[in-house]
Scaffold this motif. Structure first.
Motif, PDB file in Angstrom:
ATOM      1  N   ASP A   1       0.802  -1.219   0.000  1.00  0.00           N
ATOM      2  CA  ASP A   1       0.000   0.000   0.000  1.00  0.00           C
ATOM      3  C   ASP A   1       0.839   1.276   0.000  1.00  0.00           C
ATOM      4  O   ASP A   1       0.302   2.375   0.034  1.00  0.00           O
ATOM      5  CB  ASP A   1      -0.985   0.010   1.169  1.00  0.00           C
ATOM      6  N   HIS A   2       2.168   1.124  -0.004  1.00  0.00           N
ATOM      7  CA  HIS A   2       3.025   2.307  -0.080  1.00  0.00           C
ATOM      8  C   HIS A   2       4.436   1.899  -0.505  1.00  0.00           C
ATOM      9  O   HIS A   2       4.796   0.730  -0.479  1.00  0.00           O
ATOM     10  CB  HIS A   2       3.063   3.050   1.262  1.00  0.00           C
ATOM     11  N   ILE A   3       5.205   2.901  -0.868  1.00  0.00           N
ATOM     12  CA  ILE A   3       6.613   2.725  -1.234  1.00  0.00           C
ATOM     13  C   ILE A   3       7.448   3.374  -0.139  1.00  0.00           C
ATOM     14  O   ILE A   3       7.205   4.531   0.226  1.00  0.00           O
ATOM     15  CB  ILE A   3       6.937   3.406  -2.594  1.00  0.00           C
ATOM     16  N   ASP A   4       8.407   2.646   0.380  1.00  0.00           N
ATOM     17  CA  ASP A   4       9.307   3.179   1.394  1.00  0.00           C
ATOM     18  C   ASP A   4      10.130   4.316   0.788  1.00  0.00           C
ATOM     19  O   ASP A   4      10.848   4.114  -0.195  1.00  0.00           O
ATOM     20  CB  ASP A   4      10.224   2.062   1.903  1.00  0.00           C
ATOM     21  N   ARG A   5      10.019   5.512   1.352  1.00  0.00           N
ATOM     22  CA  ARG A   5      10.661   6.705   0.780  1.00  0.00           C
ATOM     23  C   ARG A   5      12.186   6.607   0.801  1.00  0.00           C
ATOM     24  O   ARG A   5      12.851   6.868  -0.202  1.00  0.00           O
ATOM     25  CB  ARG A   5      10.188   7.951   1.545  1.00  0.00           C
ATOM     26  N   ALA A   6      12.757   6.233   1.943  1.00  0.00           N
ATOM     27  CA  ALA A   6      14.216   6.144   2.046  1.00  0.00           C
ATOM     28  C   ALA A   6      14.756   5.061   1.113  1.00  0.00           C
ATOM     29  O   ALA A   6      15.782   5.247   0.450  1.00  0.00           O
ATOM     30  CB  ALA A   6      14.636   5.869   3.486  1.00  0.00           C
ATOM     31  N   GLY A   7      14.054   3.931   1.043  1.00  0.00           N
ATOM     32  CA  GLY A   7      14.478   2.843   0.157  1.00  0.00           C
ATOM     33  C   GLY A   7      14.418   3.236  -1.303  1.00  0.00           C
ATOM     34  O   GLY A   7      15.322   2.921  -2.085  1.00  0.00           O
ATOM     35  N   SER A   8      13.367   3.964  -1.688  1.00  0.00           N
ATOM     36  CA  SER A   8      13.244   4.365  -3.087  1.00  0.00           C
ATOM     37  C   SER A   8      14.284   5.427  -3.439  1.00  0.00           C
ATOM     38  O   SER A   8      14.774   5.461  -4.570  1.00  0.00           O
ATOM     39  CB  SER A   8      11.830   4.844  -3.413  1.00  0.00           C
TER      40      SER A   8
ATOM     41  N   SER B   1       0.645  -1.307  -5.256  1.00  0.00           N
ATOM     42  CA  SER B   1      -0.722  -1.756  -5.499  1.00  0.00           C
ATOM     43  C   SER B   1      -0.998  -3.025  -4.701  1.00  0.00           C
ATOM     44  O   SER B   1      -0.146  -3.906  -4.599  1.00  0.00           O
ATOM     45  CB  SER B   1      -0.933  -2.044  -6.987  1.00  0.00           C
ATOM     46  N   MET B   2      -2.190  -3.112  -4.158  1.00  0.00           N
ATOM     47  CA  MET B   2      -2.631  -4.323  -3.465  1.00  0.00           C
ATOM     48  C   MET B   2      -3.291  -5.292  -4.448  1.00  0.00           C
ATOM     49  O   MET B   2      -3.658  -6.394  -4.069  1.00  0.00           O
ATOM     50  CB  MET B   2      -3.622  -3.965  -2.348  1.00  0.00           C
ATOM     51  N   ASP B   3      -3.452  -4.877  -5.699  1.00  0.00           N
ATOM     52  CA  ASP B   3      -4.143  -5.679  -6.714  1.00  0.00           C
ATOM     53  C   ASP B   3      -3.135  -6.421  -7.573  1.00  0.00           C
ATOM     54  O   ASP B   3      -2.717  -5.939  -8.633  1.00  0.00           O
ATOM     55  CB  ASP B   3      -5.032  -4.773  -7.578  1.00  0.00           C
ATOM     56  N   TRP B   4      -2.721  -7.595  -7.131  1.00  0.00           N
ATOM     57  CA  TRP B   4      -1.768  -8.425  -7.864  1.00  0.00           C
ATOM     58  C   TRP B   4      -2.336  -9.831  -7.980  1.00  0.00           C
ATOM     59  O   TRP B   4      -2.852 -10.390  -7.008  1.00  0.00           O
ATOM     60  CB  TRP B   4      -0.428  -8.505  -7.129  1.00  0.00           C
ATOM     61  N   GLY B   5      -2.199 -10.396  -9.156  1.00  0.00           N
ATOM     62  CA  GLY B   5      -2.602 -11.778  -9.368  1.00  0.00           C
ATOM     63  C   GLY B   5      -1.405 -12.636  -9.725  1.00  0.00           C
ATOM     64  O   GLY B   5      -0.433 -12.157 -10.324  1.00  0.00           O
ATOM     65  N   TRP B   6      -1.463 -13.888  -9.345  1.00  0.00           N
ATOM     66  CA  TRP B   6      -0.390 -14.847  -9.649  1.00  0.00           C
ATOM     67  C   TRP B   6      -0.925 -16.255  -9.465  1.00  0.00           C
ATOM     68  O   TRP B   6      -1.726 -16.509  -8.558  1.00  0.00           O
ATOM     69  CB  TRP B   6       0.813 -14.607  -8.740  1.00  0.00           C
ATOM     70  N   ASN B   7      -0.521 -17.130 -10.331  1.00  0.00           N
ATOM     71  CA  ASN B   7      -0.797 -18.551 -10.183  1.00  0.00           C
ATOM     72  C   ASN B   7      -2.301 -18.845 -10.067  1.00  0.00           C
ATOM     73  O   ASN B   7      -2.728 -19.667  -9.272  1.00  0.00           O
ATOM     74  CB  ASN B   7      -0.042 -19.099  -8.967  1.00  0.00           C
ATOM     75  N   GLY B   8      -3.074 -18.139 -10.863  1.00  0.00           N
ATOM     76  CA  GLY B   8      -4.514 -18.398 -10.911  1.00  0.00           C
ATOM     77  C   GLY B   8      -5.332 -17.708  -9.843  1.00  0.00           C
ATOM     78  O   GLY B   8      -6.540 -17.937  -9.756  1.00  0.00           O
ATOM     79  N   GLY B   9      -4.726 -16.866  -9.030  1.00  0.00           N
ATOM     80  CA  GLY B   9      -5.461 -16.169  -7.972  1.00  0.00           C
ATOM     81  C   GLY B   9      -4.851 -14.820  -7.681  1.00  0.00           C
ATOM     82  O   GLY B   9      -3.882 -14.401  -8.295  1.00  0.00           O
TER      83      GLY B   9
END
Length: 115
Positions: A69-76, A105-113
């Motif tokens: 739900d977010h990107i780490d600012r220091a890491g980016s 994004s929390m909307d990721w699909g993989w392996n049929g789900g």
């Protein structure tokens, strides 16, 4: 599940592509909880790119997409610095001719789900 998508107007040979892949596999670790284990990388080379209405020099745009739900600012910040150094070294892309975009994004699909 991070995904790094690269578009560049330079031609990238197999050796350079492998060098980019290896380095990006390490730099993704700047983002907490992200590793090469789930990293997918796409590379589109020899693309038509104009920046500031100009072309004719090496350019690139890189998108870093992560599940969450977010990107780490220091890491980016660290990751952007490493990406700029990498693309200048491997492809001759000046940091002034490169964009890095981060998307969560929390909307990721993989392996049929979905996660």
């Amino acid at each position: 599940m991070p995904c790094i998508q690269i578009k560049t107007n330079t031609k990238v040979n197999n050796e350079k592509a492998e060098a980019l892949k290896t380095a990006l596999g390490k730099t993704i670790e700047n983002l907490p909880g992200k590793t090469e284990d789930w990293l997918m990388i796409t590379l589109e080379d020899d693309c038509r790119i104009w920046f500031r209405g100009e072309t004719g020099r090496p350019m690139a745009v890189i998108e870093v997409k992560v599940w969450g739900d977010h990107i780490d600012r220091a890491g980016s910040e660290r990751m952007t610095a490493e990406i700029c150094e990498l693309f200048q070294k491997e492809l001759g892309v000046s940091p002034k001719d490169l964009y890095v975009r981060y998307l969560a994004s929390m909307d990721w699909g993989w392996n049929g789900g979905n996660f």
